[in-house]
Every structure is written in C-alpha cells, then in structure tokens.
Design an enzyme around this catalytic site. Structure first.
Site, PDB file in Angstrom:
ATOM      1  N   TRP A 167       0.828  -1.211   0.000  1.00 33.64           N
ATOM      2  CA  TRP A 167       0.000   0.000   0.000  1.00 33.64           C
ATOM      3  C   TRP A 167       0.853   1.249   0.000  1.00 33.64           C
ATOM      4  CZ3 TRP A 167      -4.378  -0.966  -1.930  1.00 33.64           C
ATOM      5  CH2 TRP A 167      -5.080  -2.133  -1.625  1.00 33.64           C
ATOM      6  N   ASP A 227      -1.482   6.594   6.334  1.00 34.44           N
ATOM      7  CA  ASP A 227      -2.544   5.694   5.900  1.00 34.44           C
ATOM      8  C   ASP A 227      -2.791   4.741   7.072  1.00 34.44           C
ATOM      9  OD1 ASP A 227      -4.134   3.728   4.843  1.00 34.44           O
ATOM     10  OD2 ASP A 227      -2.843   3.283   3.122  1.00 34.44           O
ATOM     11  N   LYS A 238     -12.084  -1.675   6.822  1.00 34.53           N
ATOM     12  CA  LYS A 238     -11.305  -2.589   7.655  1.00 34.53           C
ATOM     13  C   LYS A 238     -11.689  -2.439   9.121  1.00 34.53           C
ATOM     14  CE  LYS A 238      -8.375  -3.161   3.972  1.00 34.53           C
ATOM     15  NZ  LYS A 238      -7.694  -2.336   2.983  1.00 34.53           N
TER      16      LYS A 238
HETATM   17  C1  LIG Z   1      -7.148  -1.791   1.984  1.00 35.10           C
HETATM   18  C2  LIG Z   1      -6.095  -0.767   2.099  1.00 35.10           C
HETATM   19  C3  LIG Z   1      -6.002   0.293   1.187  1.00 35.10           C
HETATM   20  C4  LIG Z   1      -6.920   0.429  -0.001  1.00 35.10           C
HETATM   21  O1  LIG Z   1      -8.158   0.891   0.404  1.00 35.10           O
HETATM   22  P1  LIG Z   1      -9.335   1.184  -0.641  1.00 35.10           P
HETATM   23  O2  LIG Z   1     -10.331   1.845   0.244  1.00 35.10           O
HETATM   24  O3  LIG Z   1      -9.766  -0.128  -1.207  1.00 35.10           O
HETATM   25  O4  LIG Z   1      -8.798   2.096  -1.698  1.00 35.10           O
HETATM   26  C5  LIG Z   1      -5.014   1.234   1.389  1.00 35.10           C
HETATM   27  N1  LIG Z   1      -4.158   1.148   2.420  1.00 35.10           N
HETATM   28  C6  LIG Z   1      -4.215   0.150   3.319  1.00 35.10           C
HETATM   29  C7  LIG Z   1      -3.242   0.105   4.446  1.00 35.10           C
HETATM   30  C8  LIG Z   1      -5.182  -0.843   3.175  1.00 35.10           C
HETATM   31  O5  LIG Z   1      -5.241  -1.840   4.066  1.00 35.10           O
END
Ligand SMILES: *Cc1c(COP(=O)(O)O)cnc(C)c1O
Length: 363
Positions: free
Chosen positions: A102, A172, A196
């Site tokens: 990511w 993030d 998540k």
């Molecule tokens: C799942 C995830 C993403 C992507 O998220 P989307 O909402 O599907 O764009 C980005 N960063 C991390 C750490 C993730 O676990």
C-alpha cells in the site's frame, strides 16, 4: 443464527450490536418514516449523523477544533493521489517510507504529480519489518512524510508511531485506525478506508489539521472533487455523501466509545493477538510468522505452514469449522487472520484452539 467468525481483511467483520441496531432502525430512521437509505443528505436527521460522527471521531482521537474530519469517497486509493495533488507544491519533495504494497501504491501516485523521495524501505526480505528511526533519511524541502501505520498484507505495524519535527506527517491508517491510543496531534493528515476497522466500504475517513487544509493552493489546477478544501468548506456535504456508510461508521464510533474508547480497544486487541502469536511461537516452527517479532501487527496476523498442501487443508477445514477468510494474500502466501476491533475475543480463541488441534493432527 449461523454467523461465522469472519477473519477477512476487508470488507471485514462488524460489531454484532451495530448490525442489530442498523437492522432495528432500517425501515424507519429517526422517525422519518423512511430508511436512512432513502432520506436526503440535506435533512436534519442526516446532519445529526454527519455531525455526531465527526464529533465522536475527534473525541476518540483527543483532537480539538484545529482538526477537521472529512467523509469522502474513492477509497484510501484516491487519497494516494489527493495528498500530492493538494500538498506537493513546486520545489517540494514528498517523502515516503515504504513498508508494503500500500505504501508503494501511495508513492506511485505521488510520482505522477511531483518530486518524491524514498526515506526508507524494508522491501528487502519482503517487508517483514518496520524500519528503525535511524534508517530513515528525509530529503531537503520535504512537503510531508507518508507512512502506512499497519501493513494489512504483510502483517506488520509501527509499534511506536514516529514524528519528524516540523515536517507534516501523513498516515494511511486504513487497517488500524482507532485500534489503540496514540498522539493524533502529531499528524497533519490521517486517512482510512472504512471497510477494515471503521465500518463498511464506500467511505474514506480523513482527519486533517485545518491549517494544512487551508494552506492547500485553492486556485491550482486541481479538479473540484479532488480538492480537500471543497469538502472541508461544506463539511463533507459538497455533493451527495455515502450516507449509509457514514451512518454505520457513526454506529461503530458510538460502540467503540461505549466500550472503553481507544484504551479498551487496545486492551482487547492485544489479548486477541497474543492468543494467536503464542500458538505460533510455541509451535516449534510448524507455524511460521511472516513478520519479524518486533514488527508484528495486532490487526493482521500472517503465517505459513510447512507446505502449501497443508495451507490449503487449513483454509478448507477452518472454513468448515466456522472460521472464515483465513487465506493469505498472494504476495505473502499462507494464512492471514484479520482481527480488527470488531473481532470478539471468542473468535481469536476459537482460531487459536483450531490452530493447536490442526497442528496435533498434522504436525
Ligand atoms: C485496503 C487498504 C487500502 C486500499 O483501500 P481502498 O479503500 O480499497 O482504496 C489502502 N491502504 C491500506 C493500508 C489498506 O489496508
């Protein structure tokens, strides 16, 4: 009711209390005679949801008026582009610390927009760890430093979140937002796809310092929907928001608050993770964790078995035993147990027990 323990990485398990409350008020929300799915985002009932979600998010994070919470669309993946579009000016350099797939994707978007610098990477050895502070070398003229606080795919997590003095810190936190207490005021911008640890898919939560949002170049050639200011000025109601997703996020926030806030979440998350890591550590190598012990995630536990055959068998038999979503991501292989805030202790215990009996039979 045949609900399983859902270990999927995302969309992921939600608190049963939240699902039940949503079910109870599904047909008639807030005495409107309509479902939350049917009401206007300009109605007082939705305003209340939007405001309560923002206020509770800030309360849980211990943040005041100098921060704003935005509910956006396009997933965390759209944030990868929005950050550099809004904050990577001429002559500035966006710094990225690479700890997994990511963070690589976030960097890739920034490269299309301006100058970037990799301040540290643990790609060597397939991202088994988080770098130490003395491995991190920032560039001159850093616009910001970006980290991924929890690496969903590799199962690593910053144990202590870093800070870099005056350089704005962006994170993030898609897979560990609100899983533990931390000093949110050290961050200029935090974002998380909700699916998540915060709620359903469809909404991305952004928590940002107002000063930062106001400093973004308002007249630059940034499309309206990709400017943070557009959303900040209208309190996330510039256009139609993902109202059902925001509503569920709000219920999750109330649930978290009623269950001891971030301290409560941390305590439960540590207990759950310990149950599973203890089985791995006592297995004499039958289970092999992907993450280095000092970088282990309390949200996503990644591990391998002695053979791919056994891994397949483990996935099939665990599924039959009511433990779903344990197949690992293809870039790591093996198994991954996602044990976010909403996974009850009993779920982690059921998995630990299953792992022990599987080892007895096949070890
Ligand atoms: C799942 C995830 C993403 C992507 O998220 P989307 O909402 O599907 O764009 C980005 N960063 C991390 C750490 C993730 O676990």
């Amino acid at each position: 009711m045949n609900r399983i323990y859902n270990f999927n990485a995302g969309p992921a398990t939600l608190p049963l209390e939240v699902l039940k409350q949503a079910q109870d008020e599904f047909l008639n929300f807030d005495n409107t005679g309509m479902s939350i799915l049917e009401i206007s985002h300009r109605s007082p009932s939705y305003d209340e949801v939007n405001n309560q979600a923002e206020a509770t998010m800030k309360e849980l994070l211990g943040l005041g008026d100098d921060y704003q919470v935005l509910f956006l669309q396009g997933g965390a993946s759209t944030q990868f582009a929005m950050m550099p579009l809004n904050f990577l000016g001429e002559g500035k350099v966006a710094n990225y610390i690479l700890t997994g797939a990511w963070s690589e994707k976030a960097l890739k978007e920034a490269k299309m927009i301006g100058q970037t610098h990799v301040a540290a990477t643990t790609e060597d050895g397939n991202y088994v760890r988080i770098p130490s502070m003395d491995e991190i070398k920032l560039s001159d003229n850093a616009a910001y430093v970006h980290i991924t606080s929890n690496n969903t795919i590799f199962g690593t997590q910053w144990q202590e979140l870093p800070s870099f003095g005056d350089v704005p810190l962006f994170a993030d936190m898609s897979s560990d937002m609100l899983s533990r207490p931390f000093d949110a005021s050290k961050f200029s911008l935090i974002y998380a796809g909700a699916q998540k640890n915060l709620g359903p898919s469809g909404v991305t939560v952004v928590v940002a310092r107002r000063e930062l949002l106001e400093a973004a170049p308002a007249n630059a050639n940034i499309p309206t929907m990709l400017r943070y200011q557009t959303h900040a000025k209208k309190n996330s109601l510039y256009n139609t928001p993902p109202s059902f997703s925001v509503y569920i996020v709000n219920l999750v926030l109330q649930w978290l608050k009623a269950n001891g806030g971030l301290e409560g979440a941390q305590k439960r998350n540590e207990q759950k993770a310990k149950l599973i890591y203890d089985v791995i550590d006592a297995s004499n190598g039958f289970f092999r964790g992907h993450a280095q012990a000092d970088s282990r995630s309390r949200m996503n536990v990644t591990f391998r078995l002695p053979s791919e055959e056994l891994e397949k068998q483990f996935v099939a038999e665990s599924k039959a035993a009511g433990l779903g979503g344990l197949k690992g991501h293809r870039s790591v292989g093996g198994l991954r147990a996602s044990i976010y805030n909403a996974m009850p202790l009993e779920g982690a215990q059921a998995l630990a027990d299953f792992m022990e009996s599987f080892m007895k039979k096949n070890g």
